[in-house]
Scaffold this active site. Structure first.
Site, PDB file in Angstrom:
ATOM      1  N   LYS A   1       0.841  -1.211   0.000  1.00 37.51           N
ATOM      2  CA  LYS A   1       0.000   0.000   0.000  1.00 37.51           C
ATOM      3  C   LYS A   1       0.876   1.261   0.000  1.00 37.51           C
ATOM      4  O   LYS A   1       2.071   1.192   0.300  1.00 37.51           O
ATOM      5  CB  LYS A   1      -0.909   0.017   1.240  1.00 37.51           C
ATOM      6  CG  LYS A   1      -1.804  -1.198   1.366  1.00 37.51           C
ATOM      7  CD  LYS A   1      -2.756  -1.347   0.200  1.00 37.51           C
ATOM      8  CE  LYS A   1      -3.849  -2.351   0.516  1.00 37.51           C
ATOM      9  NZ  LYS A   1      -4.308  -3.091  -0.665  1.00 37.51           N
TER      10      LYS A   1
HETATM   11  C1  LIG Z   1      -9.931  -2.336  -1.128  1.00 39.99           C
HETATM   12  C2  LIG Z   1      -9.307  -3.186  -0.070  1.00 39.99           C
HETATM   13  N1  LIG Z   1     -10.019  -3.480   1.028  1.00 39.99           N
HETATM   14  C3  LIG Z   1      -9.498  -4.219   2.021  1.00 39.99           C
HETATM   15  C4  LIG Z   1      -8.226  -4.719   1.955  1.00 39.99           C
HETATM   16  C5  LIG Z   1      -7.760  -5.622   3.040  1.00 39.99           C
HETATM   17  O1  LIG Z   1      -6.585  -5.224   3.645  1.00 39.99           O
HETATM   18  P1  LIG Z   1      -5.605  -6.296   4.314  1.00 39.99           P
HETATM   19  O2  LIG Z   1      -4.911  -7.024   3.213  1.00 39.99           O
HETATM   20  O3  LIG Z   1      -4.686  -5.454   5.130  1.00 39.99           O
HETATM   21  O4  LIG Z   1      -6.429  -7.209   5.160  1.00 39.99           O
HETATM   22  C6  LIG Z   1      -7.428  -4.414   0.838  1.00 39.99           C
HETATM   23  C7  LIG Z   1      -6.022  -4.820   0.687  1.00 39.99           C
HETATM   24  O5  LIG Z   1      -5.500  -5.824   0.762  1.00 39.99           O
HETATM   25  C8  LIG Z   1      -7.990  -3.649  -0.217  1.00 39.99           C
HETATM   26  O6  LIG Z   1      -7.285  -3.362  -1.307  1.00 39.99           O
END
Ligand SMILES: Cc1ncc(COP(=O)(O)O)c(C=O)c1O
Length: 365
Positions: A186
């Site tokens: 990110k």
């Molecule tokens: C749009 C979106 N929502 C939620 C997430 C979930 O984040 P994480 O991977 O930190 O659980 C991500 C990324 O992975 C994402 O791109």
């Protein structure tokens, strides 16, 4: 020359001394859960987003889940989500037991809008999750007006939108809460999994903090059936170092996006459309091409890495095969056509030149 999709090692190298010092400080502290490192990052990130509160959590999925739990979204409730998103947005809703109501993106956009949401409302709608997908903000004012009229919770999925602006104000406090991921790739990435929720609602923040800490405010006094979904001090300390560079690194991404906008063949390829009220974080630069797969192969032959975000829509995933879904033609089309080009704060001009030249060659043949 290889053009990686995103070079994470270059970012680490740039900040290496400060990162090493932060890691050493945590290791020497003896405090490996909670404490000043977590609080310090929470305050800094709330300050960056312009919100009153930030609750550090374990990852972006947990950020969404905690927020929905704190909003008391339950089985029998409906939650409106974009059809075109990463699966975490859907999983968070499923895991509360509520019903997912997917909405196609707005015409010509990657994001959903208030009209699409309004058409999906029922008396059971309890919440909506606008996703600032690829770092492009949703049009939040009409969404908040609709939510106020129908007494809905608005949980922004800001996992891709660190530093993005909506009408000149950073994403994080337009809805009732915003869920963040600090997954390593990110714009603000940790060295493992990490996440946060920002909000201007202190009661919601306190509830999320409690749910994420085994339902306890005091050790061994469990007020509700919570989760263990806390942000690690080590990640907090490292994120604190990187946060100071987020704006500058986003500016470098924006310069690459501006070059793509100006120099790619916009007549042969659909370039991302940016409304004048939005400033993307440029987490991803996503083009649309009917001959997407051939284009990706051509770029790969030139040593250029690309990714499809996302090749299978959520409603077509095996995880959701048992359910009946409405027709979602725009999300289906996007899954066939989207291609994310390399973009990142450490991409060199020569690498950007190479991407642009390779794309021109593809359309010249
Ligand atoms: C749009 C979106 N929502 C939620 C997430 C979930 O984040 P994480 O991977 O930190 O659980 C991500 C990324 O992975 C994402 O791109």
């Amino acid at each position: 020359m290889i053009v990686p999709f995103l070079d994470l090692t270059a970012g680490t190298a740039e900040l290496r001394d400060a990162l090493d010092a932060a890691m050493a400080r945590v290791m020497s502290s003896g405090r490996y859960i909670g404490g000043a490192e977590v609080t310090g990052f929470e305050q800094a990130f709330a300050g960056f987003c312009g919100t009153a509160q930030c609750v550090g959590v374990s990852n972006g999925l947990d950020a969404l889940r905690l927020a929905l739990m704190a909003m008391e979204v339950r089985p029998g409730d409906e939650v409106i989500v974009p059809a075109h998103t990463f699966v975490a947005t859907w999983l968070a809703v499923s895991q509360t037991g509520a019903t997912i109501v997917p909405v196609d993106p707005a015409e010509g956009q990657f994001t959903i809008d208030a009209d699409g949401i309004a058409a999906a409302l029922t008396p059971r709608t309890r919440a909506v999750i606008p996703v600032h997908i690829y770092g492009m903000p949703c049009d939040m004012d009409p969404i908040m007006a609709l939510a106020q009229e129908h007494r809905l919770w608005v949980l922004e999925d800001a996992a891709q939108a660190h530093g993005a602006l909506y009408r000149g104000q950073r994403i994080g406090g337009h809805g009732h809460a915003a869920a963040w991921s600090f997954y390593p790739g990110k714009n603000l990435g940790a060295f493992g999994d990490a996440g946060a929720v920002t909000t201007n609602d202190p009661a919601l923040a306190a509830r999320m903090r409690r749910i994420g800490n085994y339902g306890a405010e005091e050790k061994y006094k469990h007020l509700e059936q919570g989760l263990n979904a806390r942000l690690d001090p080590l990640q907090a300390a490292l994120l604190r170092v990187k946060l100071d560079h987020l704006e500058a690194w986003n500016a470098r991404r924006a310069r690459i996006a501006a070059r793509y906008d100006a120099e790619l063949p916009g007549d042969l390829l659909r370039l991302p459309h940016m409304p004048n009220w939005a400033q993307s974080s440029w987490h991803l630069y996503v083009v649309r091409a009917a001959e997407r797969d051939a284009l990706a192969r051509h770029l790969a032959q030139d040593g250029i890495e690309t990714i499809q975000h996302y090749p299978i829509p959520c409603h077509a995933q095996a995880a959701y095969a048992g359910d009946q879904w409405p027709a979602l033609p725009r999300a289906d089309a996007l899954a066939q056509e989207v291609l994310s080009l390399p973009i990142g704060p450490h991409q060199t001009d020569a690498q950007t030149d190479r991407v642009i030249a390779s794309l021109h060659r593809f359309f010249a043949t």
